[in-house]
Enzyme design. Structure first.
Site, PDB file in Angstrom:
ATOM      1  N   GLU B  76      11.382   7.043 -14.145  1.00  0.00           N
ATOM      2  CA  GLU B  76      11.308   7.399 -15.562  1.00  0.00           C
ATOM      3  C   GLU B  76      11.435   6.182 -16.470  1.00  0.00           C
ATOM      4  O   GLU B  76      10.774   6.099 -17.516  1.00  0.00           O
ATOM      5  CB  GLU B  76      12.394   8.418 -15.908  1.00  0.00           C
ATOM      6  CG  GLU B  76      12.124   9.836 -15.422  1.00  0.00           C
ATOM      7  CD  GLU B  76      12.478  10.067 -13.966  1.00  0.00           C
ATOM      8  OE1 GLU B  76      12.899   9.107 -13.286  1.00  0.00           O
ATOM      9  OE2 GLU B  76      12.343  11.206 -13.494  1.00  0.00           O
ATOM     10  N   HIS B 145      19.899  20.723 -16.031  1.00  0.00           N
ATOM     11  CA  HIS B 145      18.508  21.156 -16.242  1.00  0.00           C
ATOM     12  C   HIS B 145      18.388  22.053 -17.471  1.00  0.00           C
ATOM     13  O   HIS B 145      17.444  22.831 -17.573  1.00  0.00           O
ATOM     14  CB  HIS B 145      17.999  21.929 -15.017  1.00  0.00           C
ATOM     15  CG  HIS B 145      17.456  21.059 -13.930  1.00  0.00           C
ATOM     16  ND1 HIS B 145      18.102  19.961 -13.463  1.00  0.00           N
ATOM     17  CD2 HIS B 145      16.297  21.118 -13.211  1.00  0.00           C
ATOM     18  CE1 HIS B 145      17.394  19.387 -12.492  1.00  0.00           C
ATOM     19  NE2 HIS B 145      16.291  20.072 -12.321  1.00  0.00           N
TER      20      HIS B 145
HETATM   21  C1  LIG Z   1      15.263  11.855 -12.029  1.00  0.00           C
HETATM   22  C2  LIG Z   1      14.506  13.075 -11.716  1.00  0.00           C
HETATM   23  N1  LIG Z   1      13.181  13.092 -11.916  1.00  0.00           N
HETATM   24  C3  LIG Z   1      12.466  14.186 -11.609  1.00  0.00           C
HETATM   25  C4  LIG Z   1      13.080  15.290 -11.100  1.00  0.00           C
HETATM   26  C5  LIG Z   1      12.273  16.520 -10.724  1.00  0.00           C
HETATM   27  N2  LIG Z   1      12.311  16.656  -9.276  1.00  0.00           N
HETATM   28  C6  LIG Z   1      13.137  17.489  -8.663  1.00  0.00           C
HETATM   29  S1  LIG Z   1      13.070  17.358  -6.998  1.00  0.00           S
HETATM   30  C7  LIG Z   1      11.870  16.156  -7.098  1.00  0.00           C
HETATM   31  C8  LIG Z   1      11.299  15.563  -5.861  1.00  0.00           C
HETATM   32  C9  LIG Z   1      12.217  14.620  -5.191  1.00  0.00           C
HETATM   33  O1  LIG Z   1      11.632  14.214  -4.004  1.00  0.00           O
HETATM   34  P1  LIG Z   1      12.473  13.602  -2.821  1.00  0.00           P
HETATM   35  O2  LIG Z   1      13.444  12.613  -3.338  1.00  0.00           O
HETATM   36  O3  LIG Z   1      11.513  13.123  -1.803  1.00  0.00           O
HETATM   37  O4  LIG Z   1      13.324  14.820  -2.238  1.00  0.00           O
HETATM   38  P2  LIG Z   1      12.835  16.159  -1.542  1.00  0.00           P
HETATM   39  O5  LIG Z   1      12.780  17.220  -2.595  1.00  0.00           O
HETATM   40  O6  LIG Z   1      11.527  15.896  -0.894  1.00  0.00           O
HETATM   41  O7  LIG Z   1      13.911  16.480  -0.555  1.00  0.00           O
HETATM   42  C10 LIG Z   1      11.560  15.890  -8.407  1.00  0.00           C
HETATM   43  C11 LIG Z   1      10.544  14.944  -8.841  1.00  0.00           C
HETATM   44  C12 LIG Z   1      14.475  15.250 -10.929  1.00  0.00           C
HETATM   45  N3  LIG Z   1      15.165  16.289 -10.489  1.00  0.00           N
HETATM   46  N4  LIG Z   1      15.155  14.125 -11.224  1.00  0.00           N
END
Ligand SMILES: Cc1ncc(C[n+]2csc(CCOP(=O)(O)OP(=O)(O)O)c2C)c(N)n1
Ligand SMILES: Cc1ncc(C[n+]2csc(CCOP(=O)(O)OP(=O)(O)O)c2C)c(N)n1
Ligand SMILES: [Mg+2]
Ligand SMILES: [Mg+2]
Lengths: 329, 365, 329, 365
Positions: B76, B145
């Site tokens: 971000e 959230h």
């Molecule tokens: C800082 C932030 N940006 C965006 C989001 C929205 N978001 C929630 S889960 C996610 C994916 C995260 O991917 P990863 O770290 O690979 O974990 P996974 O869900 O695959 O276990 C995103 C982008 C968030 N929660 N926090």
């Protein structure tokens, strides 16, 4: 172990006489401008903190000389050198330091926020690392524009500790942006040495894992920096992805302000002496014919005197300026 | 205006108005501006997946290509810098965040750079940037959230802040934001996404700094921010049953803020209640109350009040989340108290409060 | 090129029968708990979004089994697996999902914010990457304490794009913190594949430039993960600096919620099939004597039934709870 | 109280009070707490260099060692996470930032984690963290080194915010902050660092949520935040020359806020002016005005006003920076207008205004 993506410099790079003279003029001009700023400083005419680049000029000059006029650079708050090397207006800079309305930011920015958009010099930021992704955004626009223009992000060794640096490397490589990352590693962030901040000095190697070709120049040789930029800029113009340069350098003076501070004990005067031995202003100057050099020097002095006069003559902004430019109309 | 009064509304002779959902209105705004202006692009996490930010970006990549509609890494801070740099270079980025809470990761770029660049560089650059950010609510969104953090952005000179409460203004404000030469924080409440309103097909810009009176009344002025504007309209229905006529004002844009309209209404009704979708301390509600009283003089009003999030972190469990937010019943109750401080305590009947949720704002716009 | 600092696993790692049974129990328990959560989901009794780990259990189980009870783990919002593997109370978890006051966070946190400090399970965060430096801070405290305890930070592939990850690597290495970094690389962040997010997949190599030994396990083999942790934890307890593990994994279900979403088209069901072939629950289960396995399974079902009953019976928090715990007294 | 009235003050019989500068008071507070409690540690950029955060950390590393006093990389976001994690583990970190503006880099950790952890985890963890942050002013600090951003932290439940205006309270508040089991944002104004006050050597905690009346008066209540408390005292001197007796209140802590003391004073004087070292929109000044009027009822006061930063980015040039901040003369002028709205315009004489700068608050504490 040589990191993958390393771009070695050819053994003996050199430049032609015209370039040599330009380089000398660039180096000498920055040196003398900053010495003048330091001289003026106690008079209280300079109205904002100054972070001098004296000793580090080779990086800005070596990188900016091969650039096209419409290429973009993003300097830091230690940005006088890059501003001047990219063709920034000296009158505008001096008046800005004086807090005058004739300054490049109308007196609102000061030394830490020089800008020169007519020469494609992005505004500098007093928050370390902040302008790295801005240069990325500019590079994105240049890529879309498709005219072969490139951007350069300058930043210190300290900035590479900020997370935004890695986020920026990833994005630049992912989008193959026409961007040169130039790290001015002067071994210190304010008074704190690398050992207290970097787990290792394998920076180039790390950057290379983004498939970004990297080069490290440890001797401050302006000719090598020039050669790297010439070659890299050409590659970027034809669509090669970003490249990274780490340049060692020595900040001769204190972190902020006009003086020296070797008595503070955080670094040794002996190191200064070693770097001064190698002073690019003298090294390149020594290769220029004496009359030519004298003429360059004289012209620089005139330009500086004019800029100081310009700054003196320029008025302070009117009170109404206070609330002008909060929003663009 | 209300489900009840509507039943009695005269049939219109004009062609049936086109109705869109809030997300569709956002989508159309972006599509029209991208078609008009090649400098506009939209990017951010998840903008190009099949869900397309709840539909608000669906189809854009197919239409405008990967260069102008693209996903990003989870970065971000740098991505905001990219947006600002591109904006300085003359492009017009729209950066999308699926939660306003995530803006805390790019505050440095927004507060120290986007807000200040035009001023700090003496007018030499502009930052025409739109930051779309969604406020979550309900069903376990919880602490991280659900935050409405617009007050932080209102606090900093150089940022515009808008929070449209319906599909019509969503389209108009987004077009206006894209055309604006300044950074605009665009606040979208998740629960508004499904709501419908009349949305003209032709592109139009909703002017910033012009509040809308959503319902007239003489007894109290109630200002509702973001989806609280809708909740206030529902409260108005409930209040009318108690014989109280509330004037409901949606400021639409918070910076610039149309304090004239709010102050004029408050002067007339003598009472002001500001209901925010955010905490109250140093919030928009504090600002509006203070600014109205500075402007009118304290003696001009009989009473003032603020409502907002409970002064606590947002809990996930519905048992507590229910208590965290103002709702039509609590708003009506509070308004009643401000209007009739000496009357016996009054609450709307539970079934009326439930019925109020069927109400949607249908204009006039 | 093998990155410097790479820690290769011995060719044939294996575990004794007791460990095998524990691993099976751990894997099966998480699988079944999450299946039960998914089953309950449509009933609207679960009161917050759930990010299931089904398919990824091997990482939490392989990492947590060798830990001491007083070691610390920092799970993510996709954290049921790590919470359970580290010994988190199932009743407390189930009641938390139900939004009940008997939940591990009194119903205030929900699925994304599980916590179990009595088992040294740090609270999870819904903001990606946020808990990585928290684990660092905890590790700093453990290092000062000097009792050989260590900490583990779990995070997804997406989290490695956030700048804070690099800031954390640097600090952990600089201070030689007793911290294991465990990246659960399931190739997606929500629906976005790595190709749109990572300039390269040279992650281990990058981490190694901090002089952090790295290992990559691509087949989800719980025994390998177990072996890596056993060896690494021992090293850390005696003062070795941090280590890094990247584990490939497949999230069987949708990003958030109980179902599958292969019809959405962003990834192929064939990939699921390949990973299911390799399902650790079955692979390890197949090595356990049938009666033992049946007993383990039955115990798990009883535990789950009890937890659901506990959650059902636990009351919702009273309205006064709304403003309790804003400040610690 | 003032340089003038002081000359006439009776000599005290008691032992001469010990006077310390603000930075020395901070230093002593940390040293005493570190000696008392081995869990306390202090870290941040530049804490262990020869300048030692303007002297406020000088000598601490020599005395307490590198494990408890240490520099960090430039990584505000992760370092804040480290502080929070260590705090959850039972340590008591003090994290130092040489500019409050840099907190924008760690807003995610402060707002989404530190503020919420105790609540979001149902009381299972505590975050006893102190975040020291300096506000810059004057001599070209400019846009990004001058912001007083305390309102952003006041907005978020779960954070305490204190802004001591003198050496005495600096020591007491810092000790209280270190002992507090919650995250405390500690706001230090650079121009206060050199100011002296009586500072007892023995450790003491200044209670949060207890405002101090720094000077009594019946005509108007003026609340001054951080160094504005000092500017308000100077304004009080100027006002007294015009026959106006201003009551000056330093809230000291902004969260919790001692609204009782402020409201009681305002009720008595009938007038309230809040002067902040920050922007006004959604600022502490808005909050105090709104909260007092909600509490007392609008009719209780004759007039209210707010002063703060000009609604613009901070310029570097002194020609404009001068106009950016409230000062004793502008505060006095505004107070005069609130007290005597119908009197002819009044400004303190320039030389009186200059003289006012010699005044320092000397208690009583
Ligand atoms: C800082 C932030 N940006 C965006 C989001 C929205 N978001 C929630 S889960 C996610 C994916 C995260 O991917 P990863 O770290 O690979 O974990 P996974 O869900 O695959 O276990 C995103 C982008 C968030 N929660 N926090
Ligand atoms: C984000 C941020 N943190 C801290 C500071 C305070 N600060 C100003 S300059 C500086 C050192 C930066 O070092 P480096 O990047 O190496 O640049 P140099 O000054 O050596 O050119 C620091 C820490 C700042 N301006 N911004
Ligand atoms: Mg440096
Ligand atoms: Mg993932």
């Amino acid at each position: 172990m040589a990191p993958q993506g390393d771009v070695p410099l050819q053994g003996n790079v050199d430049v032609d006489a015209g370039t040599l003279e330009r380089l000398y003029r660039g180096l000498r001009r920055i040196r003398r401008v900053e010495e003048e700023v330091a001289r003026l400083y106690p008079s209280d005419k300079i109205k904002s903190p100054v972070h001098l680049s004296i000793g580090q000029e080779a990086i800005a000059v070596g990188v900016c000389d091969p650039l096209r006029a419409d290429d973009v650079v993003a300097p830091t708050y230690r940005g006088h050198a890059a501003y001047l090397a990219k063709g920034g207006d000296l009158n505008g800079m001096m008046a800005e330091l004086y807090g005058k309305v004739g300054g490049c930011a109308r007196g609102k920015g000061g030394s830490m926020h020089l800008i020169g958009m007519e020469r494609f010099i992005l505004g500098a930021s007093a928050v370390v690392g902040t302008t790295i992704p801005l240069a990325l955004g500019f590079a994105l626009a240049l890529k879309r524009e498709g005219k072969g223009r490139i951007a350069v992000a300058f930043f210190g060794d300290g900035a590479t500790e900020e997370g935004v640096f890695y986020e920026s490397l990833n994005f630049a490589a992912l989008h193959r942006l026409p961007l040169l990352f130039v790290c001015e590693n002067n071994f210190f962030a304010i008074h704190t040495p690398l050992e207290k901040r970097w787990a290792t000095d394998r920076l180039c190697e790390r950057v290379a894992t983004y498939d970004i070709p990297t080069t490290k120049i440890s001797d401050g040789d302006v000719i090598k920096i020039h050669a790297w930029t010439t070659e890299s800029a050409a590659a970027l113009r034809t669509g090669a992805g970003p490249r990274f340069l780490e340049c060692h350098a020595w900040r001769w003076r204190e972190h902020v302000g006009p003086g020296e501070d070797y008595d503070a004990g955080y670094r040794a005067r002996a190191d200064l002496a070693a770097w001064q031995q190698n002073d690019p202003v003298e090294r390149i100057g020594g290769r220029i014919a004496a009359p030519v050099r004298a003429a360059v020097d004289a012209a620089i002095e005139r330009e500086i005197a004019d800029a100081v006069a310009f700054a003196e003559a320029s008025p302070f902004p009117d009170a109404e300026e206070l609330t002008a430019h909060v929003f663009a109309e | 205006m209300s489900s009840r009064s509507e039943a009695a509304a005269p049939l219109r002779a004009a062609a049936p108005e086109r109705r869109l959902r809030y997300v569709e209105a956002l989508n159309e705004a972006v599509a029209q501006e991208m078609a008009r202006d090649p400098r506009v692009f939209i990017f951010g996490l998840d903008v190009d997946d099949h869900k397309g930010i709840q539909g608000s970006t669906v189809g854009l990549q197919q239409r405008f290509g990967r260069d102008r509609v693209f996903n990003t890494p989870l970065s971000e801070d740098a991505m905001t810098g990219v947006a600002i740099g591109a904006a300085m270079a003359g492009m017009r980025p729209i950066h999308v965040h699926i939660r306003m809470d995530f803006l805390m990761l790019c505050m440095n770029q927004l507060v120290n750079m986007a807000a200040k660049a035009h001023y700090m560089y003496g007018g030499a650059v502009k930052v025409p940037l739109v930051v779309r950010s969604m406020i979550g609510k309900s069903w376990g969104q919880g602490a991280q959230h659900s935050q409405g953090l617009h007050a932080m952005f209102m606090h900093v000179p150089g940022l515009k802040v808008v929070a449209p409460s319906n599909a019509h203004d969503a389209k108009g404000c987004l077009i206006a934001a894209i055309r604006d030469d300044n950074p605009v924080i665009f606040v979208e409440h998740r629960l508004l996404y499904g709501t419908e309103a009349a949305v003209p097909e032709v592109p139009y810009a909703t002017p910033f700094g012009q509040a809308r009176i959503m319902g007239r009344g003489d007894d109290i002025t109630i200002v509702g921010i973001s989806n609280m504007a809708v909740e206030c309209l529902r409260a108005r229905e409930l209040l009318s049953a108690a014989g109280i006529a509330a004037e409901i004002i949606d400021p639409i844009s918070l910076v610039p803020l149309d304090i004239e309209t709010i102050a004029a209404s408050a002067r007339r009704t003598g009472r002001l209640l500001v209901v925010d979708n955010a905490w109250m301390t140093c919030g928009a509600s504090a600002e509006i109350v203070a600014r109205v009283l500075e402007r009118l003089g304290t003696r001009a009003l009989q009473s003032v009040g603020r409502m907002g999030f409970a002064p606590t972190t947002c809990p996930t469990t519905p048992a507590l989340e229910r208590e965290f937010y103002p709702n039509p019943a609590t708003i009506a109750e509070r308004a009643h108290l401000l209007v009739r401080p000496d009357a016996p305590a009054w609450r709307p009947a539970a079934e009326d409060a439930a019925l109020a949720y069927q109400l949607q704002f249908r204009g006039p716009f």
